[in-house]
Design a protein around this motif. Sequence first.
Motif, PDB file in Angstrom:
ATOM      1  N   ALA A 104       0.602  -0.710   0.003  1.00  0.00           N
ATOM      2  CA  ALA A 104       0.202  -0.151  -0.012  1.00  0.00           C
ATOM      3  C   ALA A 104       0.546   1.187   0.396  1.00  0.00           C
ATOM      4  N   PRO A 105       0.954   2.097  -0.677  1.00  0.00           N
ATOM      5  CA  PRO A 105       1.211   3.501  -0.826  1.00  0.00           C
ATOM      6  C   PRO A 105       1.027   4.343   0.374  1.00  0.00           C
ATOM      7  N   TYR A 106       0.093   4.315   1.214  1.00  0.00           N
ATOM      8  CA  TYR A 106       0.027   4.214   2.959  1.00  0.00           C
ATOM      9  C   TYR A 106      -0.457   3.401   3.833  1.00  0.00           C
ATOM     10  N   PHE A 107       0.461   4.050   5.239  1.00  0.00           N
ATOM     11  CA  PHE A 107       0.272   3.737   6.065  1.00  0.00           C
ATOM     12  C   PHE A 107      -0.642   4.134   7.157  1.00  0.00           C
ATOM     13  N   ALA A 108      -1.575   4.616   7.637  1.00  0.00           N
ATOM     14  CA  ALA A 108      -2.735   4.911   8.107  1.00  0.00           C
ATOM     15  C   ALA A 108      -3.694   5.566   7.098  1.00  0.00           C
ATOM     16  N   ILE A 109      -5.093   5.377   7.651  1.00  0.00           N
ATOM     17  CA  ILE A 109      -5.383   6.174   6.921  1.00  0.00           C
ATOM     18  C   ILE A 109      -7.239   6.437   8.035  1.00  0.00           C
ATOM     19  N   TRP A 110      -7.779   7.108   7.665  1.00  0.00           N
ATOM     20  CA  TRP A 110      -9.101   8.201   8.415  1.00  0.00           C
ATOM     21  C   TRP A 110      -9.837   8.323   8.271  1.00  0.00           C
ATOM     22  N   GLU A 111     -11.475   7.653   8.573  1.00  0.00           N
ATOM     23  CA  GLU A 111     -12.683   7.606   7.659  1.00  0.00           C
ATOM     24  C   GLU A 111     -13.981   8.016   8.778  1.00  0.00           C
ATOM     25  N   GLY A 112     -13.985   9.684   8.396  1.00  0.00           N
ATOM     26  CA  GLY A 112     -15.349  10.516   8.820  1.00  0.00           C
ATOM     27  C   GLY A 112     -17.035  10.314   8.754  1.00  0.00           C
ATOM     28  N   GLU A 113     -17.332  10.301   9.505  1.00  0.00           N
ATOM     29  CA  GLU A 113     -19.133  10.517   8.399  1.00  0.00           C
ATOM     30  C   GLU A 113     -19.898  11.657   9.315  1.00  0.00           C
ATOM     31  N   PHE A 114     -20.587  12.423   8.258  1.00  0.00           N
ATOM     32  CA  PHE A 114     -21.070  13.930   8.398  1.00  0.00           C
ATOM     33  C   PHE A 114     -22.416  13.182   7.714  1.00  0.00           C
ATOM     34  N   ASP A 115     -23.237  13.428   7.769  1.00  0.00           N
ATOM     35  CA  ASP A 115     -24.768  13.690   7.681  1.00  0.00           C
ATOM     36  C   ASP A 115     -25.117  14.669   6.234  1.00  0.00           C
ATOM     37  N   SER A 116     -24.339  15.534   5.870  1.00  0.00           N
ATOM     38  CA  SER A 116     -23.690  15.613   4.872  1.00  0.00           C
ATOM     39  C   SER A 116     -22.636  16.725   4.264  1.00  0.00           C
ATOM     40  N   GLU A 117     -22.895  17.230   2.797  1.00  0.00           N
ATOM     41  CA  GLU A 117     -21.828  18.050   2.630  1.00  0.00           C
ATOM     42  C   GLU A 117     -21.235  18.738   3.618  1.00  0.00           C
ATOM     43  N   ALA A 118     -22.648  19.938   3.835  1.00  0.00           N
ATOM     44  CA  ALA A 118     -22.867  21.053   4.455  1.00  0.00           C
ATOM     45  C   ALA A 118     -22.284  20.348   5.829  1.00  0.00           C
ATOM     46  N   SER A 119     -22.858  19.721   6.470  1.00  0.00           N
ATOM     47  CA  SER A 119     -22.443  19.397   7.872  1.00  0.00           C
ATOM     48  C   SER A 119     -20.802  19.796   7.826  1.00  0.00           C
ATOM     49  N   MET A 120     -20.541  18.830   7.220  1.00  0.00           N
ATOM     50  CA  MET A 120     -18.686  18.123   6.708  1.00  0.00           C
ATOM     51  C   MET A 120     -18.404  19.753   6.809  1.00  0.00           C
ATOM     52  N   GLY A 121     -18.893  20.371   5.814  1.00  0.00           N
ATOM     53  CA  GLY A 121     -17.702  21.658   5.656  1.00  0.00           C
ATOM     54  C   GLY A 121     -18.335  22.992   7.093  1.00  0.00           C
ATOM     55  N   GLU A 122     -18.611  22.436   7.411  1.00  0.00           N
ATOM     56  CA  GLU A 122     -19.405  23.648   8.825  1.00  0.00           C
ATOM     57  C   GLU A 122     -17.868  23.280   9.385  1.00  0.00           C
ATOM     58  N   ALA A 123     -17.854  21.716  10.117  1.00  0.00           N
ATOM     59  CA  ALA A 123     -17.386  21.091  11.242  1.00  0.00           C
ATOM     60  C   ALA A 123     -16.082  21.028  10.402  1.00  0.00           C
ATOM     61  N   SER A 131       4.634  13.785   8.516  1.00  0.00           N
ATOM     62  CA  SER A 131       5.816  14.168   7.497  1.00  0.00           C
ATOM     63  C   SER A 131       5.712  13.895   6.417  1.00  0.00           C
ATOM     64  N   GLY A 132       5.076  13.008   5.619  1.00  0.00           N
ATOM     65  CA  GLY A 132       5.201  12.740   4.172  1.00  0.00           C
ATOM     66  C   GLY A 132       3.501  13.267   3.122  1.00  0.00           C
ATOM     67  N   GLY A 133       2.731  14.532   4.959  1.00  0.00           N
ATOM     68  CA  GLY A 133       1.520  15.041   4.518  1.00  0.00           C
ATOM     69  C   GLY A 133       0.274  14.224   4.270  1.00  0.00           C
ATOM     70  N   ALA A 134      -0.509  14.299   3.904  1.00  0.00           N
ATOM     71  CA  ALA A 134      -1.858  13.532   3.763  1.00  0.00           C
ATOM     72  C   ALA A 134      -2.554  13.974   2.520  1.00  0.00           C
ATOM     73  N   VAL A 135      -3.250  12.987   2.020  1.00  0.00           N
ATOM     74  CA  VAL A 135      -4.469  12.923   1.132  1.00  0.00           C
ATOM     75  C   VAL A 135      -5.895  13.221   1.356  1.00  0.00           C
ATOM     76  N   VAL A 136      -6.601  14.504   1.291  1.00  0.00           N
ATOM     77  CA  VAL A 136      -8.245  14.469   1.604  1.00  0.00           C
ATOM     78  C   VAL A 136      -9.200  14.372   0.665  1.00  0.00           C
ATOM     79  N   MET A 137      -9.793  13.675   0.913  1.00  0.00           N
ATOM     80  CA  MET A 137     -10.736  13.470  -0.372  1.00  0.00           C
ATOM     81  C   MET A 137     -11.842  13.681   0.710  1.00  0.00           C
ATOM     82  N   HIS A 138     -13.254  13.679   0.172  1.00  0.00           N
ATOM     83  CA  HIS A 138     -14.978  13.283   0.882  1.00  0.00           C
ATOM     84  C   HIS A 138     -15.550  13.173  -0.501  1.00  0.00           C
ATOM     85  N   TYR A 139     -16.909  13.031  -0.129  1.00  0.00           N
ATOM     86  CA  TYR A 139     -18.116  12.157  -1.260  1.00  0.00           C
ATOM     87  C   TYR A 139     -19.215  12.349  -0.638  1.00  0.00           C
ATOM     88  N   GLU A 140     -20.158  11.695  -1.035  1.00  0.00           N
ATOM     89  CA  GLU A 140     -21.408  11.742  -0.957  1.00  0.00           C
ATOM     90  C   GLU A 140     -21.736  10.300  -1.262  1.00  0.00           C
TER      91      GLU A 140
END
Length: 102
Positions: free
Chosen positions: A51-70, A88-97
Amino acid sequence: MHKLVVLYPPPTDRAHFARYYVEKHLPLVATLPNLRASRHSLNVEGAGAPAPYFAIWEGEFDSEASMGEAMQSEIGQAIANDAQNYASGGAVVMHYEVASAG
C-alpha cells in the motif's frame, strides 16, 4: 451520508506518528462538530502489492454542508493545523457523498 477520508503516506518515524496520532490527534478529532462516526487504521495493507499509505482515517457526516461547517469551525481548523505535527509526508484528503445501493 457524506464521508471525509484522509490517507497518510508512510511517515519518517512510524512509532512517533502512531503515538502522536492516537494520544493527541484522535482525541482532538473526537470533538469535531457534526461528526457522526470516526474510524482509523495505522496498518493499511495493499491488495496484491504494498500500500502507498501507512494510515487511513474516515469520518461520517450527515451531509456535505455539515462536513463543511465542521471543517471551517475552530476545532476543524485546529485539526487541520495539527496534522503538521506528525504527518511528515503530508496527507491526501478527499470527501464524497455515499450513494445508496439499488
